[in-house]
Design a protein around this motif. Structure first.
Motif, PDB file in Angstrom:
ATOM      1  N   ALA A 141       0.841  -1.215   0.000  1.00  0.00           N
ATOM      2  CA  ALA A 141       0.000   0.000   0.000  1.00  0.00           C
ATOM      3  C   ALA A 141       0.868   1.253   0.000  1.00  0.00           C
ATOM      4  CB  ALA A 141      -0.914  -0.007   1.221  1.00  0.00           C
ATOM      5  N   SER A 142       1.985   1.223   0.726  1.00  0.00           N
ATOM      6  CA  SER A 142       2.896   2.373   0.777  1.00  0.00           C
ATOM      7  C   SER A 142       3.486   2.651  -0.603  1.00  0.00           C
ATOM      8  CB  SER A 142       4.027   2.112   1.782  1.00  0.00           C
ATOM      9  OG  SER A 142       3.520   1.935   3.089  1.00  0.00           O
ATOM     10  N   LYS A 144       2.171   1.799  -3.476  1.00  0.00           N
ATOM     11  CA  LYS A 144       1.096   2.228  -4.369  1.00  0.00           C
ATOM     12  C   LYS A 144       0.779   3.708  -4.197  1.00  0.00           C
ATOM     13  CE  LYS A 144      -3.789   1.406  -5.434  1.00  0.00           C
ATOM     14  NZ  LYS A 144      -5.002   0.612  -5.084  1.00  0.00           N
ATOM     15  N   HIS A 145       0.776   4.186  -2.957  1.00  0.00           N
ATOM     16  CA  HIS A 145       0.381   5.570  -2.677  1.00  0.00           C
ATOM     17  C   HIS A 145       1.567   6.522  -2.592  1.00  0.00           C
ATOM     18  CE1 HIS A 145      -3.950   4.853  -1.977  1.00  0.00           C
ATOM     19  NE2 HIS A 145      -3.552   3.663  -1.564  1.00  0.00           N
ATOM     20  N   GLY A 146       2.779   5.983  -2.638  1.00  0.00           N
ATOM     21  CA  GLY A 146       3.965   6.829  -2.623  1.00  0.00           C
ATOM     22  C   GLY A 146       4.207   7.529  -1.303  1.00  0.00           C
ATOM     23  N   ARG A 147       3.715   6.947  -0.217  1.00  0.00           N
ATOM     24  CA  ARG A 147       3.938   7.502   1.122  1.00  0.00           C
ATOM     25  C   ARG A 147       3.801   6.372   2.133  1.00  0.00           C
ATOM     26  NH1 ARG A 147      -1.120   7.786   3.412  1.00  0.00           N
ATOM     27  NH2 ARG A 147      -2.870   7.836   1.933  1.00  0.00           N
ATOM     28  N   PRO A 148       4.388   6.552   3.339  1.00  0.00           N
ATOM     29  CA  PRO A 148       4.307   5.479   4.341  1.00  0.00           C
ATOM     30  C   PRO A 148       2.876   5.235   4.814  1.00  0.00           C
ATOM     31  CG  PRO A 148       6.030   7.067   4.908  1.00  0.00           C
ATOM     32  CD  PRO A 148       5.219   7.673   3.798  1.00  0.00           C
ATOM     33  N   ILE A 149       2.421   4.000   4.681  1.00  0.00           N
ATOM     34  CA  ILE A 149       1.139   3.577   5.261  1.00  0.00           C
ATOM     35  C   ILE A 149       1.481   2.463   6.235  1.00  0.00           C
ATOM     36  CG2 ILE A 149      -1.096   2.478   4.817  1.00  0.00           C
ATOM     37  CD1 ILE A 149      -1.169   3.952   2.159  1.00  0.00           C
ATOM     38  N   THR A 150       1.384   2.762   7.521  1.00  0.00           N
ATOM     39  CA  THR A 150       1.876   1.836   8.541  1.00  0.00           C
ATOM     40  C   THR A 150       0.799   1.424   9.546  1.00  0.00           C
ATOM     41  OG1 THR A 150       2.641   3.703   9.898  1.00  0.00           O
ATOM     42  CG2 THR A 150       4.225   2.738   8.365  1.00  0.00           C
ATOM     43  N   THR A 151      -0.446   1.857   9.319  1.00  0.00           N
ATOM     44  CA  THR A 151      -1.530   1.500  10.235  1.00  0.00           C
ATOM     45  C   THR A 151      -2.736   1.005   9.435  1.00  0.00           C
ATOM     46  OG1 THR A 151      -2.428   3.762  10.239  1.00  0.00           O
ATOM     47  CG2 THR A 151      -0.827   3.210  11.955  1.00  0.00           C
ATOM     48  N   CYS A 152      -3.718   0.467  10.159  1.00  0.00           N
ATOM     49  CA  CYS A 152      -4.929  -0.044   9.512  1.00  0.00           C
ATOM     50  C   CYS A 152      -6.158   0.478  10.259  1.00  0.00           C
ATOM     51  CB  CYS A 152      -4.918  -1.570   9.494  1.00  0.00           C
ATOM     52  SG  CYS A 152      -5.030  -2.325  11.140  1.00  0.00           S
ATOM     53  N   VAL A 153      -7.326   0.165   9.714  1.00  0.00           N
ATOM     54  CA  VAL A 153      -8.619   0.465  10.333  1.00  0.00           C
ATOM     55  C   VAL A 153      -9.247  -0.875  10.699  1.00  0.00           C
ATOM     56  CG1 VAL A 153     -10.955   1.297   9.864  1.00  0.00           C
ATOM     57  CG2 VAL A 153      -8.993   2.620   9.076  1.00  0.00           C
ATOM     58  N   LYS A 154      -9.889  -0.941  11.867  1.00  0.00           N
ATOM     59  CA  LYS A 154     -10.561  -2.180  12.255  1.00  0.00           C
ATOM     60  C   LYS A 154     -12.044  -1.910  12.511  1.00  0.00           C
ATOM     61  CE  LYS A 154      -6.607  -4.719  14.073  1.00  0.00           C
ATOM     62  NZ  LYS A 154      -5.955  -5.337  15.265  1.00  0.00           N
ATOM     63  N   VAL A 155     -12.884  -2.807  11.980  1.00  0.00           N
ATOM     64  CA  VAL A 155     -14.328  -2.741  12.199  1.00  0.00           C
ATOM     65  C   VAL A 155     -14.719  -3.971  13.013  1.00  0.00           C
ATOM     66  CG1 VAL A 155     -16.604  -2.532  11.143  1.00  0.00           C
ATOM     67  CG2 VAL A 155     -14.594  -1.580   9.965  1.00  0.00           C
ATOM     68  N   LEU A 156     -15.214  -3.748  14.211  1.00  0.00           N
ATOM     69  CA  LEU A 156     -15.549  -4.843  15.125  1.00  0.00           C
ATOM     70  C   LEU A 156     -17.056  -5.053  15.153  1.00  0.00           C
ATOM     71  CD1 LEU A 156     -12.678  -3.890  15.946  1.00  0.00           C
ATOM     72  CD2 LEU A 156     -13.265  -4.444  18.307  1.00  0.00           C
ATOM     73  N   ASP A 157     -17.476  -6.244  14.704  1.00  0.00           N
ATOM     74  CA  ASP A 157     -18.901  -6.577  14.663  1.00  0.00           C
ATOM     75  C   ASP A 157     -19.295  -7.285  15.957  1.00  0.00           C
ATOM     76  OD1 ASP A 157     -21.478  -7.153  13.908  1.00  0.00           O
ATOM     77  OD2 ASP A 157     -20.936  -8.862  12.648  1.00  0.00           O
ATOM     78  N   MET A 158     -20.216  -6.686  16.696  1.00  0.00           N
ATOM     79  CA  MET A 158     -20.644  -7.244  17.978  1.00  0.00           C
ATOM     80  C   MET A 158     -21.909  -8.094  17.859  1.00  0.00           C
ATOM     81  SD  MET A 158     -18.407  -6.316  20.150  1.00  0.00           S
ATOM     82  CE  MET A 158     -16.967  -5.230  20.063  1.00  0.00           C
TER      83      MET A 158
END
Length: 336
Positions: A141-142, A144-158
């Protein structure tokens, strides 16, 4: 980036330049060429105290060496039927990317049963997904976007969260402790969706126990969160349980490849194929051996223990008030 921030990063880098070669090698697998961002994550996790961040990072590197974490992606869980059983009971997957390029990971918290394999298989699977994210997905991803991508998003289904979740708290605490100690600050935001009343009751008492840094990351969304999540990602990147009108079961989908929890989903197919390929490169003439990859399980930090005890207490209280459980022993966590 402020001067104080950069100074702290420089100080930590100078300390890391002094560690032994074996630790430097595993550190490269952590930072993947994005060393300043990695140092910053550990500093954030220790409130910018350089000495504490240095100890945390060195402890993490020693954990990686002692447990051969650098080789964990060469250890697929076999046979495939066993891995499918793990996937069916430890609901986690990747559904796509946010518009900023962050990977979107989905977790079926309420319907994960963790009852189809030993603890070590679930810990192995979780760490493998972490390592694949950090060594393959984020670097890609980094680039592809030409910049550091070092984190993610999490969706928690309860969806489906019940009092029986108490039996899973011990394992979930172990997994979260592995993340806290060795993969700090990898999640940008946690989105909670399909939250039943039991979650709301627990969240009310747990929230004040969390560090302010963690509290700011958690957003509890209405219903399945679709409208809010569409502000940061396209419809195609939504986890399958957020695409439906209203709430619903997150375990099954009409199309198996649509469920990002399923072994048939492209993410899990790519991950599993990658691990089998890495195994064949490492041991080209050896058949892949069955058996879990044992990792030393960490002791939860004091904060984590307090949170678990609070959740247990709240669940017991909720159960007793609603006549859903008899005695406290009925909900006792097993040590197996």
């Amino acid at each position: 980036m402020g001067t104080a921030t950069q100074d702290a990063i420089n100080q930590l880098k100078a300390l890391m330049d002094q560690v032994e070669e074996q630790l430097k090698r595993t550190f490269q697998n952590i930072h993947q060429g994005y060393q300043p961002q990695t140092l910053e994550r550990f500093l954030k996790a220790r409130e910018w105290n350089v000495a504490k961040a240095h100890k945390m990072l060195v402890d993490c590197l020693q954990w990686r060496v002692q447990n051969e974490i650098d080789n964990i992606l060469t250890k697929p869980i076999v046979p495939a039927d066993l891995y499918r059983a793990v996937r069916d009971s430890q609901l986690i997957g990747m559904s796509g990317y946010s518009r900023e390029g962050l990977p979107v990971f989905a977790l079926g918290v309420g319907l994960s049963s963790f009852d189809k394999a030993s603890v070590h298989y679930y810990v192995q699977s979780h760490i493998q997904i972490n390592e694949y994210r950090d060594r393959v997905i984020l670097p890609s991803a980094s680039r592809k976007h030409g910049r550091p991508i070092t984190t993610c998003v999490k969706v928690l289904d309860m969806t489906g969260l019940k009092l029986s979740a108490l039996s899973q708290i011990k394992l979930m605490t172990v997994i979260s402790t592995v993340d806290d100690l060795n993969y700090p600050e990898k999640t940008n935001t946690y989105y909670i969706v399909n939250a039943p009343y039991i979650f709301s009751a627990c969240w009310k008492v747990v929230k004040p126990l969390l560090q302010e840094r963690t509290r700011r990351k958690v957003q509890v969304l209405s219903g399945n969160g679709r409208d809010e999540l569409l502000k940061i990602m396209d419809f195609t990147a939504l986890p399958h349980f957020c695409k439906r009108e209203g709430s619903g079961s997150s375990r099954h989908s009409e199309n198996a490849t649509e469920s990002c929890f399923s072994l048939d989903h492209p993410f899990h197919q790519q991950l599993y194929d990658y691990m089998k390929q890495q195994a064949s490169i490492k041991e080209p003439r050896e058949p892949i051996k069955q058996g879990s990859f044992h990792v030393n399980l960490p002791e939860p930090a004091a904060e984590g223990t307090d949170i678990v005890q609070t959740i247990e207490s709240q669940l017991h209280k909720f159960g007793n008030e609603n006549g859903l459980c008899g005695s406290k022993d009925d909900l006792k966590i097993s040590d197996d």
